[in-house]
Design an enzyme around this catalytic site. Structure first.
Site, PDB file in Angstrom:
ATOM      1  CG  HIS A   1      -2.168  -0.781   1.022  1.00 32.53           C
ATOM      2  ND1 HIS A   1      -2.914  -1.278   2.039  1.00 32.53           N
ATOM      3  CD2 HIS A   1      -2.794  -1.149  -0.113  1.00 32.53           C
ATOM      4  CE1 HIS A   1      -3.959  -1.924   1.556  1.00 32.53           C
ATOM      5  NE2 HIS A   1      -3.899  -1.869   0.250  1.00 32.53           N
TER       6      HIS A   1
ATOM      7  CD  GLU B   1      -5.415 -13.850 -21.110  1.00 34.98           C
ATOM      8  OE1 GLU B   1      -4.551 -13.162 -20.548  1.00 34.98           O
ATOM      9  OE2 GLU B   1      -6.542 -14.032 -20.630  1.00 34.98           O
TER      10      GLU B   1
ATOM     11  CG  ASP C   1      -1.802 -15.014 -18.697  1.00 27.09           C
ATOM     12  OD1 ASP C   1      -0.993 -15.621 -17.968  1.00 27.09           O
ATOM     13  OD2 ASP C   1      -2.814 -14.458 -18.271  1.00 27.09           O
TER      14      ASP C   1
ATOM     15  CB  CYS D   1      -5.328  -4.951 -22.033  1.00 28.51           C
ATOM     16  SG  CYS D   1      -5.772  -6.694 -21.987  1.00 28.51           S
TER      17      CYS D   1
HETATM   18  C1  PEP Z   1      -2.361 -10.451 -19.683  1.00 34.75           C
HETATM   19  O1  PEP Z   1      -2.256 -11.661 -19.487  1.00 34.75           O
HETATM   20  O2  PEP Z   1      -1.614  -9.782 -20.437  1.00 34.75           O
HETATM   21  C2  PEP Z   1      -3.412  -9.692 -18.980  1.00 34.75           C
HETATM   22  C3  PEP Z   1      -3.668  -8.425 -19.259  1.00 34.75           C
HETATM   23  O3  PEP Z   1      -4.089 -10.352 -17.987  1.00 34.75           O
HETATM   24  P1  PEP Z   1      -3.523 -10.559 -16.500  1.00 34.75           P
HETATM   25  O4  PEP Z   1      -2.208  -9.848 -16.420  1.00 34.75           O
HETATM   26  O5  PEP Z   1      -4.564  -9.998 -15.590  1.00 34.75           O
HETATM   27  O6  PEP Z   1      -3.433 -12.041 -16.450  1.00 34.75           O
HETATM   28 MG    MG Z   2      -3.893 -12.730 -18.521  1.00 40.58          MG
END
Ligand code: PEP
Ligand code: MG
Length: 580
Positions: free
Chosen positions: A197, A439, A463, A510
């Site tokens: 935090h 992913e 991932d 993302c």
């Molecule tokens: C990813 O795998 O790139 C993703 C955005 O999901 P997370 O990091 O939440 O697994």
């Molecule tokens: Mg992911």
């Protein structure tokens, strides 16, 4: 002699200033047995200490300037709630009674038990919650032991800390808030991790900070001038004139860059050749929205809902989820919110427990697989997402998709959710876009087929890299192999973008790669036009975009993807990163 120390940079910025060491003596807790008739008195002593700790935190809370964001105050409130929680207020009393021991010992036993649970957690975010337990318990212990309570940062010190760099073994969120109010230049802690935090707060408050810099106090003394680089995690002691000049210059450059980012905040993200690029924010907690709204993000490209399900006994009800999603949609005021359905399992366990160690959890029952197996978990979330879509633009995103069969099954569920809502005259957006995360390598290779069922793709590189290169993303031992620039990874990204273009559906990224400015040109060259990242990265990525010609980059990337030797690949990669 100049000294260089390395920790983990958690809040970027360069600070140059005199050291102020906040030393707390280690707490020495001894056990002693009480006479039967002294037990009540001991319990009373414990309760008074708890009460004093609460009053102390409340005083700090009152000192927080009125304009301070509510999520910062929430960190202090969390500690206040912990003091009221039965694990800290009742269990130690039972321990005093059972063991006939002193209050300090009982509290220590309970702290050790709690910390052990946190230490065993696989999720690094949850593991750092042990810091909260430590901060709260230690304050009570200090009161019990009559040692000077750690908060040396009182109002009496207002001016003494201005411009100083605080070196402490650890700091609580309350300390960070107060110290920022008192104008400190930055802080360094010997303990703590990037997701504590206190680290999160440092980033929100804009204080340069380094954590996990072991033995920092032993190497430094009060008043000596040091430099900290909160991005790189470097501390430099007794800098010579040359080093000092270098960092003064870097600090000035950084300030100029920040000013440029502020000036460009409201400018759209457009490349040198006029191609518009969509930049969006990733959020994990509703509180992150505040930061997002301070940027030029076009919307939220990834809302990781799993954090809503963690640290509790029961999953949130449909109603609770609906309220959270609706509030975010309303706060976004017309900007789209992409809600990712539950991505639990592997490194993100609901209760922070260690995943089933008989199987390989990253390849096991996680994300969409878990949701399809547990309709009682999945359906309330789907209904809540649809219901929130009546209040503003919402997009639903499915994690870990690997086959068309999965998609067909999910689409059937979504049909039934829409029917249920219609039958009850509950409003929702019937055209709510459904997207799939790419992913898993199989999804990237088969994107064209999956895209027939979807309205958008979102590439999750975190991932995708893990599965493509067979590297556990949380395993330190193989971290060095985690390579976003691996030709196989780039090819899979390229294939996904091409499939999206062919089908006419948008492709977003993302994963962390989208917010790393080192890869921006490469991704533009690969044809990516939609990015979603931590809100703090948006300004930098936008600056790179403004300096890039996407057509020129596309030519270079074609060369890169067609490279047949290691040398040819790296020559093309170097040319690309040098290009504007
Ligand atoms: C990813 O795998 O790139 C993703 C955005 O999901 P997370 O990091 O939440 O697994
Ligand atoms: Mg992911």
């Amino acid at each position: 002699m100049t000294l260089a120390l390395q920790g983990t940079g958690v809040s970027s910025g360069i600070a140059i200033g005199p050291v102020h060491i906040m030393r707390r003596d280690a707490l020495e807790i001894i056990e002693y047995t009480l006479e039967e008739e002294r037990i009540e008195e001991e319990i009373h002593r414990f309760h008074s200490a708890l009460e004093m700790a609460k009053q102390h935190l409340q005083r700090i809370r009152e000192q927080i300037p009125v304009h301070t964001r509510s999520d910062i105050v929430a960190f202090i409130d969390t500690h206040l709630l912990m003091l009221d929680d039965s694990t800290l207020s009742k269990v130690p009393v039972q321990l005093i009674q059972q063991h006939r021991c002193n209050a300090e010992w009982a509290l220590k036993l309970q702290r050790d038990a709690l910390v052990k649970v946190f230490d065993e957690m696989d999720d690094p975010y949850l593991r750092t919650r042990r810091d909260d337990v430590d901060h709260v318990v230690n304050n009570v212990l200090r009161i019990l032991l009559n040692s000077p309570v750690y908060h040396q940062v009182g109002h009496h010190q207002e001016h003494r800390l201005t411009g100083h760099i605080i070196i402490a073994d650890d700091l609580s969120p309350a300390d960070a808030v107060l110290m920022q109010h008192q104008g400190i230049g930055g802080f360094v802690t010997e303990r703590g991790g990037p997701t504590s935090h206190t680290a999160i707060l440092a980033r929100s408050l804009g204080i340069p900070a380094i954590v996990g810099l072991h033995h920092a106090q032993a190497f430094l003394s009060d008043h000596e001038t040091i430099i900290i680089d909160g991005r790189r995690g470097t501390l430099i002691g007794s800098p010579d004139t040359q080093i000092l000049q270098h960092y003064l210059f870097a600090k000035r450059q950084e300030q100029l860059l920040q000013e440029e980012h502020r000036r460009n905040r409201d400018l759209p993200a457009v490349s040198l050749d006029g191609t518009p690029i969509s930049l969006n924010a990733n959020i994990e907690l509703p509180e992150d929205l505040h930061l997002t709204l301070q940027t030029s993000a076009e919307g939220v490209g990834l809302y990781r809902t799993e954090y809503l399900f963690m640290n509790r006994d029961e999953p949130p009800t449909e109603e609770e989820q609906f309220e959270v999603y609706r509030t975010i949609v309303e706060r976004l005021d017309g900007k789209p919110l992409t809600i990712r359905t539950l991505d639990l399992g592997a490194d993100k366990q609901i209760d922070g427990s260690t995943p089933n160690n008989l199987t390989n959890p990253a390849l096991g029952l996680r994300a969409i697989r878990l949701c399809l197996k547990e309709p009682a978990l999945f359906f309330p979330q789907l209904r809540a997402i649809y219901r929130a879509s009546a209040y503003g633009p919402v997009r639903l995103m499915l994690p870990m998709i690997s086959s068309t069969q999965e998609l067909i099954q999910i689409l059937r569920h979504l049909d039934s959710v829409r029917h249920q809502l219609s039958n009850h005259a509950i409003p929702f957006d019937p055209a709510l876009p459904i997207g799939g995360m790419i992913e898993v390598p199989a999804a990237a290779i088969n994107a064209e087929m999956l895209g027939e069922y979807l309205d958008f793709f979102s590439i999750g590189t975190n991932d995708l890299i893990q599965y493509t290169l067979a590297i556990d993303r949380i395993d330190d031992e193989v971290n060095y192999l985690y390579d976003p620039l691996h030709p196989a990874v780039l090819k899979l990204i390229g294939m996904t973008v091409a499939a999206g273009n062919k089908l006419g559906i948008p492709v977003t990224m993302c994963g962390e790669m989208a917010g790393d400015m080192r890869y921006t040109r490469l991704l533009l060259g690969l044809g990516l036009r939609n990015f979603s990242m931590h809100p703090n990265s948006i300004a930098e990525v936008k600056r790179i975009i403004a300096q890039s010609d996407v057509y020129l980059l596309a030519e270079q990337v074609t060369r890169l993807l067609h490279a047949t030797s290691h040398e040819a690949f790296h020559t093309a990669l170097n040319a690309l990163t040098a290009l504007h």
